[in-house]
Design an enzyme around this catalytic site. Structure first.
Site, PDB file in Angstrom:
ATOM      1  N   THR A 128      -0.360  17.381 -13.537  1.00  0.00           N
ATOM      2  CA  THR A 128      -0.298  18.712 -13.135  1.00  0.00           C
ATOM      3  C   THR A 128      -0.549  19.153 -11.659  1.00  0.00           C
ATOM      4  O   THR A 128      -0.361  20.098 -11.172  1.00  0.00           O
ATOM      5  CB  THR A 128      -1.196  19.698 -14.114  1.00  0.00           C
ATOM      6  OG1 THR A 128      -2.564  19.103 -13.783  1.00  0.00           O
ATOM      7  CG2 THR A 128      -0.684  19.708 -15.311  1.00  0.00           C
ATOM      8  N   HIS A 184       2.213  12.875   7.714  1.00  0.00           N
ATOM      9  CA  HIS A 184       1.292  12.157   8.488  1.00  0.00           C
ATOM     10  C   HIS A 184       2.058  11.793   9.902  1.00  0.00           C
ATOM     11  O   HIS A 184       2.637  10.988   9.657  1.00  0.00           O
ATOM     12  CB  HIS A 184       0.607  11.408   7.971  1.00  0.00           C
ATOM     13  CG  HIS A 184      -0.248  11.739   6.902  1.00  0.00           C
ATOM     14  ND1 HIS A 184      -0.626  13.256   6.616  1.00  0.00           N
ATOM     15  CD2 HIS A 184      -1.128  11.353   5.946  1.00  0.00           C
ATOM     16  CE1 HIS A 184      -1.328  13.415   5.575  1.00  0.00           C
ATOM     17  NE2 HIS A 184      -1.811  12.026   5.137  1.00  0.00           N
ATOM     18  N   CYS A 230      -1.960   7.267   1.861  1.00  0.00           N
ATOM     19  CA  CYS A 230      -1.064   7.903   2.334  1.00  0.00           C
ATOM     20  C   CYS A 230      -1.164   7.722   4.127  1.00  0.00           C
ATOM     21  O   CYS A 230       0.004   7.496   4.854  1.00  0.00           O
ATOM     22  CB  CYS A 230      -0.776   9.421   2.286  1.00  0.00           C
ATOM     23  SG  CYS A 230      -2.515  10.205   2.716  1.00  0.00           S
TER      24      CYS A 230
END
Lengths: 345, 345, 345, 345
Positions: free
Chosen positions: A11, A243, A150
């Protein structure tokens, strides 16, 4: 033939990306969704506060969300993607591994554990064989594979290209990171509008250590960390996704800017469904890559680079990736595709 | 006793800051405003599209703007501040110097000229003596003094502190720069909302050269550039004011993080009206300094630093300054105060 | 069978959207691109500063850009889309019309001219018959059709639904408009970061007049403006794409919130390639629609509405559309599809 | 002679503004700070995450924070400012009132209670006399006075001016509200960057009811709500501070734009320390007021208006105020000054 997959922690922001990316996937069929206790029993549409800018796939909207326990996963599911908060994942992932599940996880726990493969399919697919070591040591039937953070994954493909060609000795990197990297509520608007934050807790350390594991050599037993010296400064800026990173690299072999750009451009990709045709796109225009204009390249899976120039003692350049696709859900998904391809699933 | 001053290029973004900063100045009395031909003859209120978030000082609103020529300056004005576009300044500043004016200029032309002092009062006030060389070479009665670029001035006080204590060898710096640094129309909204731009034309070169002149030694004839190796990557981000910079520095003498922070904290300021009491404020909290929260420190004239840490081979830290105050109008103003203090005006 | 089309003013922000939308169009084949003199003769890739977040279609990148004159258009092109600046369009569009071209134009000139159809295909397709009047009056072989302004088109489908069901008497509307509506350089970053601008020149008048023409009745000779009283306040806010509008409406027949929502939901669409299946999506959740989350609905061609509530004397609600797709390039494209469908091309 | 004051809920965003505004106040002396249990016993510097862009006043930094109970307040404190969350305030404010404290509260509870004055000193100072009714009904020795919600207070002074001159009949208002109005963590960055939210829970109702109480007539016993019909649509946009509002007003007496502007300009202020010299500044330039440029006018206490124009049936205009100064802490402070002036403290 379809591989039936599930999502642990379906979720949240990364979970929502998993669902978006699995929609229309040619081989993966979504068969299980889990979330926290309070969501269990609800439909996905009710449990998730959906915020992706395309509507929830209709069949997923009606799926029931289960609790994050092995019992809640249908028997015929063989591959799980995990985007659990790392505190939860530390506790819960082992339960699924004991039950024999293969878990491709984006959670940050255990990334640096000696027997856990930390993998980018185009960079170090051979590290997957660490699964043998892992099974020996832990007595698991399943397998746990991690993708990097990331901010790490944005630069590592470019570093891999440079290392292959010129042997990396030292890396200094500054990041300009999007707010989505902190999750939906991670950065308040009052913190970031007309502002930037020059520190992201834990992030610098992840970049400094994960990059050395990814470029490390696997000798059949251990991954020996790459010897390069890495120092990172991580900044949060007011962008939604993508990024951007400034890299200063020193290499053992001398690299001209043109050689370095060419090394990146020609660095080999991998033939998997979610992988981009070309792994690294190198712009000639020094004002690119830019987060809003370039994060969607290759459906969010391509790395962009640009501004490659010589410094007095090395080279400098910029790189960019979509942090919640290539840097999170897409990274785990690609690892899942590699696991299937290599026969671990 | 009041020093009567004028502003060349008074209607632009930096010109407006000059007016704001000169309001209530104890010794400088604003006596002349110039702008382009089309503004000449208008009142300042009509000529300038005022965008500072305090109203125009009432007496300035009614002043008449003149053309940017020496004839337009009242005879009793002895000190001029210049915020002309550099293309215009290249042409026009010499005219004022021939007429004997002392010009404290923020324009980027001639900053690296061997006989032009490039000065930060707290860092290299002795470079002002280059004026003697300048007068000899150019035959001017006046004097031209420059302040560095806004991105340079943000880091140089911290570099000066480190160099004094540990001898700098190499600097890698990434900037996160506010849009006001490009002037009012320099960056469009479509370029920067939800985005960042990893290149600012000419800016990297300015940081790499100006910093070495500022820390260079003046031997009475020449300024010998500092020998450190500097490489910069400059980014524009969606902030209004305040440049934030990540610095990676290598020093000849070993510096611990604590030593480095202390060197910055104790680096001496200067006793001039617009100078902050303490030149560099060093935060313990690693999430500071931040542009919106810290750019106004010391009325926009203090440098902030934070996040000082050791890397494998040196130290890293972040620094911040208000780019249109300490980095532009305030920098020229402080140079003007130094020129008066040292008897050049 | 393919219809060969051209774009007048192909390099600007709306021109780029035309190219994106025409890529893979089933019946329209891009055959001509024009721009200003300085771009003529260049390839499109060289002439346009491409800023859409998907790469330029490769075949378009290599197309040569011509000047904006009828001679530069290949003979077999029958339909032109115009995204010229309105000042240029006023001069140039008539030349193409004299030469017999059908022009579907997004430019704001002549929208309120009595013999120019101002059309949204789902709302007033019958107004196209005004072309007969136009040809009679102007002696053109071609035809000029306009789509409304982006802020007008966002609300008019919802107004049409309400008018059909309850007869509109008065409308008060406030807009929160994205910066892309002003073109690439229309709003500077210093104007809009951490800010909003409560006025957009000409925009309020466009909303107040165009909406009455769109809902007006065409009697075979004239379009009689709708009698409702419209007042608008237009604001620019820091969003990239997507205009959000707050509408307060008074109707002759009493409308409950539920009736009003249902009238919008069930308002009929049109069966054309670029038209969304459902014209107006009505959210139950009062925090929707939101620009970033909902502007892409229906590939940017669906109108979203929400927050429908009764006031003391009428109803209020919010609506949203993608301003450069449904509000500009997509609007002209859809008019082009209608022109083909109805046999005008 | 100094009035000793305390702040209930001193560590939050509004609490921090109170401290900033009380610094150097000529008659109020800060003598007590309270916060939640977990902050009690700490120094203010430790308890508050200070985020105002000027440093904490040094003497306040060292003050000890107490729990939010009457016992924690020194005996000689006579006036309390409350910026407690409304849920907490509902429980806790009565305890202080029983103990005889005069509380000037920004919390939203009880604003519409018949015996609680809801006051803007320039608009309805006579409503303070409701304190007599309050004391009779509740048996309190103290007194509870509320200021309206930040979005209400932005428009009510302009409405008061129009009502006085032309008798208001109906108001339609759309707001563009800054994120600080939701508190430090109220709006996440992912919700608002490149976005707007067309609904703020409870806000619309506050504007619709509080405005009618503020303009209501106090007959010595009751405040009779003003009969005008008010409907509001409230939007959150990506600005830090400053609420901008578009108002559409219908009046019984016909008002030209010029008359309406003049009515606002000449609406009388009040002679209290924190009140601006002129209550409403009306701009001629239709692009003003703008949040970033105009929120600081009158030290954040002046209301700005602009864009006054006639519609078919009334007038429209825009207004703006600093939501955490005039709209919160400054509003309570000004009520405190009025309470002292009128002898209630």
């Amino acid at each position: 033939m379809a591989v039936r997959v599930g999502i642990l922690g379906a979720t949240g922001a990364v979970g929502q990306r998993f669902i978006q990316l699995l929609d229309d996937h040619p081989t993966f069929e979504l068969a299980a969704l889990t979330a926290s206790e309070e969501s269990a029993g609800k439909t996905y549409a009710d449990a998730a506060k959906w915020r992706v800018n395309v509507p929830i796939p209709e069949d997923v909207a009606e799926m029931e969300v289960g609790p994050t326990t092995p019992e809640a996963i249908p028997e015929d599911v063989d591959l799980l993607f995990s985007s659990l908060p790392s505190g939860v994942a530390t506790e819960v992932e082992p339960e699924f591994l004991h039950e024999g599940y293969v878990v491709s996880s984006n959670s940050s726990n255990d990334r640096m554990a000696p027997d856990v493969p930390l993998t980018i399919p185009e960079v170090n697919p051979d590290h997957l064989d660490l699964i043998e070591v892992q099974r020996d040591e832990r007595g698991w039937d399943g397998a746990l594979v991690k993708n990097p953070n990331c901010s790490t994954i944005t630069m590592v493909p470019t570093l891999a290209a440079l290392d292959e060609a010129f042997d990396l000795e030292s890396v200094r990197v500054s990041t300009l990171q999007a707010v989505s990297g902190a999750g939906y509520s991670g950065v308040t608007s009052m913190e970031i509008i007309d502002n930037a934050i020059p520190h992201i807790g834990g992030e610098e350390n992840k970049m400094e250590t994960e990059s050395r594991k990814l470029l490390g050599e696997f000798d059949g037993v251990d991954v020996n960390l790459h010897g390069m010296d890495v120092a990172a400064s991580c900044n949060r800026i007011p962008t939604i996704d993508g990024h951007l990173e400034n890299v200063f690299a020193e290499t053992a072999e001398e690299a001209t800017a043109e050689d370095a750009a060419e090394a990146m451009r020609s660095y080999e990709g991998i033939d998997l469904h979610s992988a981009p045709e070309q792994l690294i796109h190198v712009f000639e225009d020094p004002v690119r890559p830019q987060p809003r204009l370039d994060r969607e390249r290759g459906d969010g899976m391509q790395i962009s680079a640009g501004g490659v120039q010589e410094t007095g003692t090395g080279i400098k350049y910029n790189c960019l990736a979509h942090n919640t696709i290539r840097g999170a859900a897409g990274a785990s998904l690609l690892n899942g595709e590699l696991l299937v391809e290599e026969g671990w699933v």
